[in-house]
Design a protein around this motif. Sequence first.
Motif, PDB file in Angstrom:
ATOM      1  N   LEU A  53       0.800  -1.239   0.000  1.00 40.26           N
ATOM      2  CA  LEU A  53       0.000   0.000   0.000  1.00 40.26           C
ATOM      3  C   LEU A  53       0.828   1.283   0.000  1.00 40.26           C
ATOM      4  CD1 LEU A  53      -2.832  -0.670   2.645  1.00 40.26           C
ATOM      5  CD2 LEU A  53      -3.168  -0.219   0.204  1.00 40.26           C
ATOM      6  N   LEU A  54       2.031   1.207   0.602  1.00 40.10           N
ATOM      7  CA  LEU A  54       2.704   2.464   0.958  1.00 40.10           C
ATOM      8  C   LEU A  54       3.788   2.910  -0.018  1.00 40.10           C
ATOM      9  CD1 LEU A  54       3.167   1.682   4.762  1.00 40.10           C
ATOM     10  CD2 LEU A  54       1.740   3.518   3.807  1.00 40.10           C
ATOM     11  N   ASN A  55       3.714   4.151  -0.420  1.00 40.01           N
ATOM     12  CA  ASN A  55       4.854   4.840  -1.020  1.00 40.01           C
ATOM     13  C   ASN A  55       5.405   5.781   0.050  1.00 40.01           C
ATOM     14  OD1 ASN A  55       5.104   3.858  -3.717  1.00 40.01           O
ATOM     15  ND2 ASN A  55       3.167   4.892  -4.172  1.00 40.01           N
ATOM     16  N   PRO A  56       6.704   6.200  -0.091  1.00 38.82           N
ATOM     17  CA  PRO A  56       7.259   7.072   0.954  1.00 38.82           C
ATOM     18  C   PRO A  56       6.356   8.291   1.200  1.00 38.82           C
ATOM     19  CG  PRO A  56       8.973   6.377  -0.568  1.00 38.82           C
ATOM     20  CD  PRO A  56       7.678   5.876  -1.137  1.00 38.82           C
ATOM     21  N   GLY A  57       6.071   8.548   2.478  1.00 39.96           N
ATOM     22  CA  GLY A  57       5.259   9.707   2.834  1.00 39.96           C
ATOM     23  C   GLY A  57       3.771   9.399   2.979  1.00 39.96           C
ATOM     24  N   ASP A  58       3.333   8.232   2.512  1.00 39.13           N
ATOM     25  CA  ASP A  58       1.938   7.838   2.735  1.00 39.13           C
ATOM     26  C   ASP A  58       1.751   7.495   4.213  1.00 39.13           C
ATOM     27  OD1 ASP A  58       1.346   8.043   0.054  1.00 39.13           O
ATOM     28  OD2 ASP A  58       1.554   5.898  -0.351  1.00 39.13           O
ATOM     29  N   ASN A  59       0.510   7.481   4.644  1.00 42.37           N
ATOM     30  CA  ASN A  59       0.287   7.090   6.039  1.00 42.37           C
ATOM     31  C   ASN A  59      -0.864   6.108   6.180  1.00 42.37           C
ATOM     32  OD1 ASN A  59      -2.279   8.604   7.040  1.00 42.37           O
ATOM     33  ND2 ASN A  59      -1.118  10.189   5.939  1.00 42.37           N
ATOM     34  N   ILE A  60      -0.804   5.371   7.295  1.00 42.86           N
ATOM     35  CA  ILE A  60      -1.876   4.438   7.655  1.00 42.86           C
ATOM     36  C   ILE A  60      -2.391   4.859   9.021  1.00 42.86           C
ATOM     37  CG2 ILE A  60      -2.453   2.009   8.201  1.00 42.86           C
ATOM     38  CD1 ILE A  60      -1.337   1.709   5.536  1.00 42.86           C
ATOM     39  N   LEU A  61      -3.687   4.925   9.180  1.00 49.40           N
ATOM     40  CA  LEU A  61      -4.250   5.232  10.498  1.00 49.40           C
ATOM     41  C   LEU A  61      -4.141   3.994  11.378  1.00 49.40           C
ATOM     42  CD1 LEU A  61      -7.565   7.234   9.955  1.00 49.40           C
ATOM     43  CD2 LEU A  61      -5.384   8.059  10.778  1.00 49.40           C
ATOM     44  N   VAL A  62      -3.442   4.147  12.488  1.00 49.27           N
ATOM     45  CA  VAL A  62      -3.283   3.028  13.429  1.00 49.27           C
ATOM     46  C   VAL A  62      -3.746   3.487  14.811  1.00 49.27           C
ATOM     47  CG1 VAL A  62      -1.300   2.065  12.160  1.00 49.27           C
ATOM     48  CG2 VAL A  62      -0.885   3.570  14.098  1.00 49.27           C
ATOM     49  N   PRO A  63      -4.293   2.553  15.600  1.00 44.99           N
ATOM     50  CA  PRO A  63      -4.778   2.978  16.913  1.00 44.99           C
ATOM     51  C   PRO A  63      -3.638   3.384  17.838  1.00 44.99           C
ATOM     52  CG  PRO A  63      -4.933   0.583  16.678  1.00 44.99           C
ATOM     53  CD  PRO A  63      -4.505   1.124  15.354  1.00 44.99           C
ATOM     54  N   SER A  64      -3.946   4.300  18.757  1.00 44.14           N
ATOM     55  CA  SER A  64      -3.008   4.646  19.818  1.00 44.14           C
ATOM     56  C   SER A  64      -3.740   4.452  21.139  1.00 44.14           C
ATOM     57  CB  SER A  64      -2.546   6.093  19.678  1.00 44.14           C
ATOM     58  OG  SER A  64      -1.509   6.354  20.592  1.00 44.14           O
ATOM     59  N   PRO A  65      -3.285   3.595  22.030  1.00 44.80           N
ATOM     60  CA  PRO A  65      -2.109   2.747  21.894  1.00 44.80           C
ATOM     61  C   PRO A  65      -2.359   1.573  20.950  1.00 44.80           C
ATOM     62  CG  PRO A  65      -3.209   2.301  23.984  1.00 44.80           C
ATOM     63  CD  PRO A  65      -3.937   3.434  23.347  1.00 44.80           C
ATOM     64  N   SER A  66      -1.258   1.031  20.395  1.00 48.63           N
ATOM     65  CA  SER A  66      -1.414  -0.140  19.533  1.00 48.63           C
ATOM     66  C   SER A  66      -0.221  -1.080  19.626  1.00 48.63           C
ATOM     67  CB  SER A  66      -1.635   0.298  18.085  1.00 48.63           C
ATOM     68  OG  SER A  66      -0.493   0.136  17.311  1.00 48.63           O
ATOM     69  N   TYR A  67      -0.430  -2.270  19.136  1.00 48.47           N
ATOM     70  CA  TYR A  67       0.608  -3.287  19.060  1.00 48.47           C
ATOM     71  C   TYR A  67       1.779  -2.707  18.228  1.00 48.47           C
ATOM     72  CZ  TYR A  67       2.553  -7.857  17.706  1.00 48.47           C
ATOM     73  OH  TYR A  67       3.374  -8.914  17.479  1.00 48.47           O
ATOM     74  N   PRO A  68       3.004  -2.643  18.813  1.00 47.96           N
ATOM     75  CA  PRO A  68       4.095  -1.862  18.198  1.00 47.96           C
ATOM     76  C   PRO A  68       4.455  -2.178  16.736  1.00 47.96           C
ATOM     77  CG  PRO A  68       4.709  -2.520  20.426  1.00 47.96           C
ATOM     78  CD  PRO A  68       3.398  -3.191  20.130  1.00 47.96           C
ATOM     79  N   PRO A  69       4.366  -3.436  16.243  1.00 42.83           N
ATOM     80  CA  PRO A  69       4.745  -3.648  14.844  1.00 42.83           C
ATOM     81  C   PRO A  69       3.931  -2.814  13.853  1.00 42.83           C
ATOM     82  CG  PRO A  69       4.747  -5.729  15.977  1.00 42.83           C
ATOM     83  CD  PRO A  69       4.176  -4.715  16.935  1.00 42.83           C
ATOM     84  N   TYR A  70       2.739  -2.373  14.253  1.00 47.00           N
ATOM     85  CA  TYR A  70       1.988  -1.515  13.335  1.00 47.00           C
ATOM     86  C   TYR A  70       2.781  -0.261  13.024  1.00 47.00           C
ATOM     87  CZ  TYR A  70      -2.119  -4.370  13.132  1.00 47.00           C
ATOM     88  OH  TYR A  70      -2.965  -5.407  12.856  1.00 47.00           O
ATOM     89  N   THR A  71       3.267   0.382  14.064  1.00 46.52           N
ATOM     90  CA  THR A  71       4.051   1.592  13.862  1.00 46.52           C
ATOM     91  C   THR A  71       5.366   1.241  13.169  1.00 46.52           C
ATOM     92  OG1 THR A  71       3.322   1.930  16.126  1.00 46.52           O
ATOM     93  CG2 THR A  71       4.585   3.695  15.136  1.00 46.52           C
ATOM     94  N   GLY A  72       6.036   0.204  13.688  1.00 45.68           N
ATOM     95  CA  GLY A  72       7.369  -0.149  13.196  1.00 45.68           C
ATOM     96  C   GLY A  72       7.350  -0.576  11.735  1.00 45.68           C
ATOM     97  N   LEU A  73       6.384  -1.392  11.347  1.00 47.46           N
ATOM     98  CA  LEU A  73       6.374  -1.880   9.968  1.00 47.46           C
ATOM     99  C   LEU A  73       5.911  -0.806   8.984  1.00 47.46           C
ATOM    100  CD1 LEU A  73       5.104  -5.530  10.512  1.00 47.46           C
ATOM    101  CD2 LEU A  73       7.356  -4.831   9.699  1.00 47.46           C
ATOM    102  N   VAL A  74       4.967   0.011   9.405  1.00 41.96           N
ATOM    103  CA  VAL A  74       4.555   1.119   8.522  1.00 41.96           C
ATOM    104  C   VAL A  74       5.783   1.977   8.209  1.00 41.96           C
ATOM    105  CG1 VAL A  74       3.226   3.269   8.410  1.00 41.96           C
ATOM    106  CG2 VAL A  74       2.112   1.172   9.173  1.00 41.96           C
ATOM    107  N   LYS A  75       6.551   2.292   9.259  1.00 44.98           N
ATOM    108  CA  LYS A  75       7.764   3.114   9.073  1.00 44.98           C
ATOM    109  C   LYS A  75       8.765   2.398   8.186  1.00 44.98           C
ATOM    110  CE  LYS A  75       8.371   5.433  13.427  1.00 44.98           C
ATOM    111  NZ  LYS A  75       9.165   5.268  14.627  1.00 44.98           N
TER     112      LYS A  75
END
Length: 399
Positions: free
Chosen positions: A113-135
């Motif tokens: 899904l992602l090109n550099p600079g795109d974003n995904i809405l993830v819950p906060s707080p959330s299971y850390p791989p969501y943030t880590g893998l999106v990045k």
Amino acid sequence: MIRASERAMGIEYAIRDVVLPARELEKKGIKVIRLNIGDPGKYDFQPPKHMRDAYCKAIQDGHNYYGPSEGIPELREAIVERERKKNGVEVTPEDVRVTAAVTEALQFIFGALLNPGDNILVPSPSYPPYTGLVKFYGGIANEYLTVEENGWQPDIDDMRKKIDERTKAIAVINPNNPTGALYEKKTIREILDLAGEYDLPVISDEIYDLMTYEGKHVSPGSLTKDVPVIVMNGMSKVYFATGWRLGYFYYVDPENRLAEVREAIDKMARIRLCPNTPAQFAAIAGLTGPMDYLEEYMAKLKERRDYIYKRLSEIPGISTTKPQGAFYIFPRIEERSKWKNDKDFVLDALHEAHVLFVHGSGFGYAGEWHFRIVFLPPVEILEEAMNNFEAFMRKRLAE
Ligand code: PLP
């Protein structure tokens, strides 16, 4: 020095990061009660016997070859049937992909899904791989609030505010890690409406779907009319086979809006060859076999949930929301004058009370001044942990 990529060096995983100081204590001969990792296999939970037998049999019968990249057809059939029964969704094996657990599904989906600079809405707080893998895939983890006072349900207004022209999808984790929240049907409908308004797909992590104490899990896949939903699930939690690394996802996409994403994901699936073949036979046994073990395991987990909730509610300086699903509890640190932040608190509890929790800020900004406890161990272990922790809190608060 040969330099590593910034992409890989930037990865953080709070749940395992706190293990290093715990190991230092253990090296000195100190017993640490580890309540940091959500792995039922480390305690008195195992995959049911029919799954273990099927795994051994698959190996003995010679199913030790590379399988199809999308997963073996018999398993994809079994997934269709399981999801039809659980969620009432009508998908075909063509819509199903088998993966090295939900973690690989996340890699495929974010990677596609992602090109550099795109974003995904993830819950906060959330299971850390969501943030880590999106990045890792060049994206930005765009965190939306979930509200503690409202049982950690997502804040739909905040979600709406966070959507911009680079948003590619909305991720939902339900039941949630780390909060144990179970989302209401109304909330799921609101998320789907919002996604429809902005033409976004919903990514639904349902790894804890049958692990609920009060209420039943509702999947966005079961409620959608036109919004594309990618549902992820696997063998790690409800089937207690974390180490087998097997999971799946499927598309509920009545208008075929994900055609290109599907093609991109299939390209990614082909370059990693295939998921574990014998484990797929074991997964068939799990998905089509008896589920009575789950009743027994959930009764144990409920006893542990009730115990830890009661104990935490009696400890001064913190407050706790009762989790309705999964096996995590996420208390809030009310007395903040004694520590610099939640990580300082967790490290102090480790060194003084010899219990290992995970700091809430490791799960995103809404996790600040909280900590996560895994309540998988038997009550005797939880009791020892809570006795130590209570003594620690009473001592600190008196200082
Ligand atoms: N999703 C959530 C919400 C989790 O809590 C976990 C593990 O704790 C995973 C995914 C990882 O699942 P898997 O073992 O299928 O990769």
